[in-house]
Design a protein around this motif. Structure first.
Motif, PDB file in Angstrom:
ATOM      1  N   GLN A  16       1.115  -1.278  -0.076  1.00 29.97           N
ATOM      2  CA  GLN A  16      -0.541  -0.126   0.121  1.00 29.97           C
ATOM      3  C   GLN A  16       1.098   1.164   0.135  1.00 29.97           C
ATOM      4  O   GLN A  16       1.799   1.449   1.075  1.00 29.97           O
ATOM      5  CB  GLN A  16      -0.870  -0.229   1.182  1.00 29.97           C
ATOM      6  N   ILE A  17       0.560   2.255  -1.174  1.00 28.69           N
ATOM      7  CA  ILE A  17       1.400   3.434  -0.895  1.00 28.69           C
ATOM      8  C   ILE A  17       0.368   4.520  -1.402  1.00 28.69           C
ATOM      9  O   ILE A  17      -1.472   4.144  -1.534  1.00 28.69           O
ATOM     10  CB  ILE A  17       2.295   3.514  -2.501  1.00 28.69           C
ATOM     11  N   GLY A  18       0.563   5.635  -1.059  1.00 30.63           N
ATOM     12  CA  GLY A  18      -0.442   6.910  -1.162  1.00 30.63           C
ATOM     13  C   GLY A  18      -1.099   7.032  -2.420  1.00 30.63           C
ATOM     14  O   GLY A  18      -2.062   7.285  -2.303  1.00 30.63           O
ATOM     15  N   LEU A  19       0.086   7.443  -3.873  1.00 30.66           N
ATOM     16  CA  LEU A  19      -0.703   7.221  -4.357  1.00 30.66           C
ATOM     17  C   LEU A  19      -0.181   7.245  -5.857  1.00 30.66           C
ATOM     18  O   LEU A  19       1.197   6.770  -5.634  1.00 30.66           O
ATOM     19  CB  LEU A  19      -0.392   9.217  -5.002  1.00 30.66           C
ATOM     20  N   LEU A  20      -0.509   7.279  -7.403  1.00 30.27           N
ATOM     21  CA  LEU A  20       0.448   6.770  -8.170  1.00 30.27           C
ATOM     22  C   LEU A  20      -0.202   7.553  -9.637  1.00 30.27           C
ATOM     23  O   LEU A  20      -1.803   7.898  -9.469  1.00 30.27           O
ATOM     24  CB  LEU A  20      -0.122   4.629  -8.748  1.00 30.27           C
ATOM     25  N   HIS A  21       0.510   7.532 -10.082  1.00 29.50           N
ATOM     26  CA  HIS A  21       0.124   8.553 -11.387  1.00 29.50           C
ATOM     27  C   HIS A  21       0.337   8.011 -12.611  1.00 29.50           C
ATOM     28  O   HIS A  21       2.253   7.854 -13.161  1.00 29.50           O
ATOM     29  CB  HIS A  21       0.669  10.262 -10.743  1.00 29.50           C
ATOM     30  N   ILE A  22      -0.146   7.781 -13.804  1.00 36.77           N
ATOM     31  CA  ILE A  22       0.147   7.189 -14.697  1.00 36.77           C
ATOM     32  C   ILE A  22      -0.321   8.354 -15.851  1.00 36.77           C
ATOM     33  O   ILE A  22      -1.412   8.384 -16.644  1.00 36.77           O
ATOM     34  CB  ILE A  22      -0.619   5.568 -15.354  1.00 36.77           C
ATOM     35  N   ASP A  23       1.094   8.597 -16.973  1.00 37.70           N
ATOM     36  CA  ASP A  23       0.692   9.733 -18.112  1.00 37.70           C
ATOM     37  C   ASP A  23       2.039   8.985 -19.170  1.00 37.70           C
ATOM     38  O   ASP A  23       2.744  10.460 -18.506  1.00 37.70           O
ATOM     39  CB  ASP A  23       0.284  11.498 -17.696  1.00 37.70           C
ATOM     40  N   ILE A  24       1.752   8.375 -19.340  1.00 40.63           N
ATOM     41  CA  ILE A  24       2.464   7.972 -20.789  1.00 40.63           C
ATOM     42  C   ILE A  24       2.212   8.301 -22.028  1.00 40.63           C
ATOM     43  O   ILE A  24       2.575   7.744 -22.655  1.00 40.63           O
ATOM     44  CB  ILE A  24       2.951   6.150 -20.046  1.00 40.63           C
ATOM     45  N   ASP A  25       0.428   9.045 -22.356  1.00 43.19           N
ATOM     46  CA  ASP A  25       0.633   8.684 -23.704  1.00 43.19           C
ATOM     47  C   ASP A  25       0.464   7.830 -24.198  1.00 43.19           C
ATOM     48  O   ASP A  25       0.847   8.225 -26.257  1.00 43.19           O
ATOM     49  CB  ASP A  25       1.505  10.149 -23.779  1.00 43.19           C
ATOM     50  N   GLY A  26       0.399   6.427 -24.224  1.00 42.70           N
ATOM     51  CA  GLY A  26      -0.093   5.503 -24.915  1.00 42.70           C
ATOM     52  C   GLY A  26      -0.461   4.543 -23.927  1.00 42.70           C
ATOM     53  O   GLY A  26      -1.671   4.258 -24.094  1.00 42.70           O
ATOM     54  N   ASN A  27      -0.078   3.639 -23.368  1.00 47.74           N
ATOM     55  CA  ASN A  27       0.293   1.977 -22.990  1.00 47.74           C
ATOM     56  C   ASN A  27      -0.974   2.639 -21.499  1.00 47.74           C
ATOM     57  O   ASN A  27      -1.089   1.486 -20.594  1.00 47.74           O
ATOM     58  CB  ASN A  27       1.011   0.743 -22.573  1.00 47.74           C
ATOM     59  N   ASP A  28      -1.442   3.897 -20.988  1.00 49.64           N
ATOM     60  CA  ASP A  28      -1.643   3.512 -19.940  1.00 49.64           C
ATOM     61  C   ASP A  28      -3.260   3.347 -19.346  1.00 49.64           C
ATOM     62  O   ASP A  28      -2.984   2.473 -17.993  1.00 49.64           O
ATOM     63  CB  ASP A  28      -2.648   4.959 -19.566  1.00 49.64           C
ATOM     64  N   TYR A  29      -3.783   2.419 -20.043  1.00 48.34           N
ATOM     65  CA  TYR A  29      -4.606   1.635 -19.668  1.00 48.34           C
ATOM     66  C   TYR A  29      -3.891  -0.017 -19.069  1.00 48.34           C
ATOM     67  O   TYR A  29      -3.863  -0.582 -18.871  1.00 48.34           O
ATOM     68  CB  TYR A  29      -6.004   0.934 -20.295  1.00 48.34           C
ATOM     69  N   TRP A  30      -2.705  -0.922 -19.927  1.00 44.86           N
ATOM     70  CA  TRP A  30      -2.261  -1.518 -19.775  1.00 44.86           C
ATOM     71  C   TRP A  30      -1.027  -1.586 -18.698  1.00 44.86           C
ATOM     72  O   TRP A  30      -1.107  -2.657 -18.258  1.00 44.86           O
ATOM     73  CB  TRP A  30      -1.639  -2.311 -21.586  1.00 44.86           C
ATOM     74  N   ILE A  31      -0.571  -0.846 -18.911  1.00 43.63           N
ATOM     75  CA  ILE A  31       0.610  -0.237 -17.404  1.00 43.63           C
ATOM     76  C   ILE A  31      -0.292  -0.350 -15.776  1.00 43.63           C
ATOM     77  O   ILE A  31      -0.047  -1.595 -15.275  1.00 43.63           O
ATOM     78  CB  ILE A  31       0.600   0.269 -17.971  1.00 43.63           C
ATOM     79  N   TRP A  32      -1.977   0.026 -15.628  1.00 42.58           N
ATOM     80  CA  TRP A  32      -2.878  -0.397 -14.779  1.00 42.58           C
ATOM     81  C   TRP A  32      -2.602  -1.436 -14.511  1.00 42.58           C
ATOM     82  O   TRP A  32      -3.101  -2.174 -13.737  1.00 42.58           O
ATOM     83  CB  TRP A  32      -3.593   0.967 -14.871  1.00 42.58           C
ATOM     84  N   LYS A  33      -3.272  -1.963 -15.512  1.00 43.71           N
ATOM     85  CA  LYS A  33      -3.763  -3.566 -15.656  1.00 43.71           C
ATOM     86  C   LYS A  33      -2.775  -4.488 -15.271  1.00 43.71           C
ATOM     87  O   LYS A  33      -3.415  -5.081 -14.624  1.00 43.71           O
ATOM     88  CB  LYS A  33      -4.046  -3.731 -17.542  1.00 43.71           C
ATOM     89  N   ALA A  34      -1.565  -4.164 -15.453  1.00 40.28           N
ATOM     90  CA  ALA A  34      -0.501  -4.836 -15.189  1.00 40.28           C
ATOM     91  C   ALA A  34       0.165  -5.262 -14.188  1.00 40.28           C
ATOM     92  O   ALA A  34       0.368  -5.855 -12.724  1.00 40.28           O
ATOM     93  CB  ALA A  34       0.549  -5.219 -15.659  1.00 40.28           C
ATOM     94  N   LEU A  35      -0.288  -3.650 -13.280  1.00 44.92           N
ATOM     95  CA  LEU A  35       0.056  -3.084 -12.091  1.00 44.92           C
ATOM     96  C   LEU A  35      -0.344  -4.480 -10.996  1.00 44.92           C
ATOM     97  O   LEU A  35      -1.219  -4.783 -10.292  1.00 44.92           O
ATOM     98  CB  LEU A  35      -0.085  -1.480 -11.941  1.00 44.92           C
ATOM     99  N   ALA A  36       0.597  -4.634  -9.751  1.00 41.71           N
ATOM    100  CA  ALA A  36      -0.100  -5.765  -8.852  1.00 41.71           C
ATOM    101  C   ALA A  36       1.068  -5.480  -7.802  1.00 41.71           C
ATOM    102  O   ALA A  36       0.683  -5.753  -6.450  1.00 41.71           O
ATOM    103  CB  ALA A  36       0.251  -6.514  -9.256  1.00 41.71           C
ATOM    104  N   VAL A  37       2.297  -4.670  -7.904  1.00 47.98           N
ATOM    105  CA  VAL A  37       3.368  -5.152  -6.597  1.00 47.98           C
ATOM    106  C   VAL A  37       2.824  -3.701  -6.134  1.00 47.98           C
ATOM    107  O   VAL A  37       3.176  -4.167  -5.075  1.00 47.98           O
ATOM    108  CB  VAL A  37       5.075  -3.944  -7.253  1.00 47.98           C
ATOM    109  N   VAL A  38       1.758  -2.834  -6.347  1.00 51.43           N
ATOM    110  CA  VAL A  38       1.617  -1.596  -4.723  1.00 51.43           C
ATOM    111  C   VAL A  38       0.237  -1.396  -5.213  1.00 51.43           C
ATOM    112  O   VAL A  38      -0.849  -1.653  -5.890  1.00 51.43           O
ATOM    113  CB  VAL A  38       2.502  -0.418  -5.546  1.00 51.43           C
ATOM    114  N   GLU A  39      -0.399  -1.208  -4.424  1.00 52.53           N
ATOM    115  CA  GLU A  39      -1.893  -1.052  -4.196  1.00 52.53           C
ATOM    116  C   GLU A  39      -1.653   0.386  -3.372  1.00 52.53           C
ATOM    117  O   GLU A  39      -1.681   1.207  -2.421  1.00 52.53           O
ATOM    118  CB  GLU A  39      -2.727  -1.394  -3.426  1.00 52.53           C
TER     119      GLU A  39
END
Length: 286
Positions: free
Chosen positions: A134-157
């Protein structure tokens, strides 16, 4: 340098004044009520200040992808005003090198990493810096695979998730660009408009991951999600209720110059390009 430091101090002091003016212990009707800008491109500094004060967050750690030189970002005020710790990642080695030359690199607990982010490496990139759970905040802004990166993200909540969405895609279809580990939007289509995901597809993914959608910034490019058990009295919204249509005109012509397309002209410029429907799991035409 002296003038830069004076301007920086004024920016920080102004941000701190605005921070004290936003409500701390009450739910608000719209995220737009608390917007202000210090280092964020739009009013996201204010939204984030409101959320970190309203929500119960114990781990004051952030992660942000796609920061470029970090002069304009959604976590820099969080770092400097609230003394949070964080990891920032950008694919450009020069950007990361310049950040390390800035005095904020030694003044604050900031980890920098130069890496092109993919669905295959994102968890390893974060875990290698001993950030997990668990962490406070995560921001994804890579102008591309944003959906796929969040879908794959598992190491942090993260308790707070901030994701850029492509308002040109509208809010009625759950679509994203098809996954390509090497995707670069300037190469995918000259217009720079073919990237990312629709707000509806991100809201669907948020539900799968246990988040509620609480709104978008007034610029119509960043969506905010909060882990359901931490949301308190924040009102969950549907994609339709929280959708904001962007009005900034960043489109390019075939020679790379700005052509300032607006409204429906933007969608017409990329109509017919392939998109992946995250509900039907099929490729469709935009």
């Amino acid at each position: 340098m002296k003038e830069y430091k004076q301007i920086l101090n004024l920016m920080l002091q102004n941000g701190r004044i605005w921070s004290k003016l936003i409500p701390k212990n009450e739910a608000i009707n719209s995220l737009h009520e608390v917007e202000f800008k210090v280092f964020s491109q739009w009013g996201d500094d204010g939204i984030i200040q409101y959320l970190i004060n309203y929500l119960d967050i114990e781990n004051n750690t952030f992660v942000e992808f796609g920061v470029e030189d970090y002069l304009e970002s959604n976590t820099r005020f969080l770092l400097m005003n609230n003394n949070w710790s964080g990891l920032i990642i950008d694919g450009n080695e020069n950007h990361i090198s310049n950040i390390k030359k800035n005095e904020l690199f030694w003044k604050y607990d900031l980890i920098t990493k130069a890496s092109f982010i993919t669905a295959e490496n994102i968890n390893e990139l974060i875990e290698n810096e001993n950030i997990k759970g668990q962490i406070g905040l995560l921001h994804i802004d890579i102008d591309g695979n944003d959906y796929w990166i969040w879908k794959a993200l598992a190491v942090v909540e993260p308790i707070i998730m901030v994701l850029e969405y492509n308002s040109v895609f509208g809010c009625e279809r759950a679509i994203t660009i098809p996954y390509d580990a090497h995707f670069i939007r300037t190469k995918a289509h000259y217009s720079n408009l073919y990237a990312g995901a629709s707000l509806l597809s991100l809201c669907d993914l948020a539900t799968e991951k246990g988040y509620v959608f609480i709104g978008s910034n007034s610029a119509g490019n960043n969506a905010y999600f909060v882990k359901k058990e931490f949301a308190k009295a924040l009102k969950p919204l549907t994609a339709f209720e929280g959708f904001v249509n962007s009005k900034f005109r960043e489109s390019r012509n075939k020679t790379g110059g700005l052509n300032y397309l607006r409204g429906a002209q933007r969608l017409a410029e990329i109509k017919g390009l392939p998109v992946y429907n995250t509900r039907t799991k099929k490729i469709e035409d935009l």
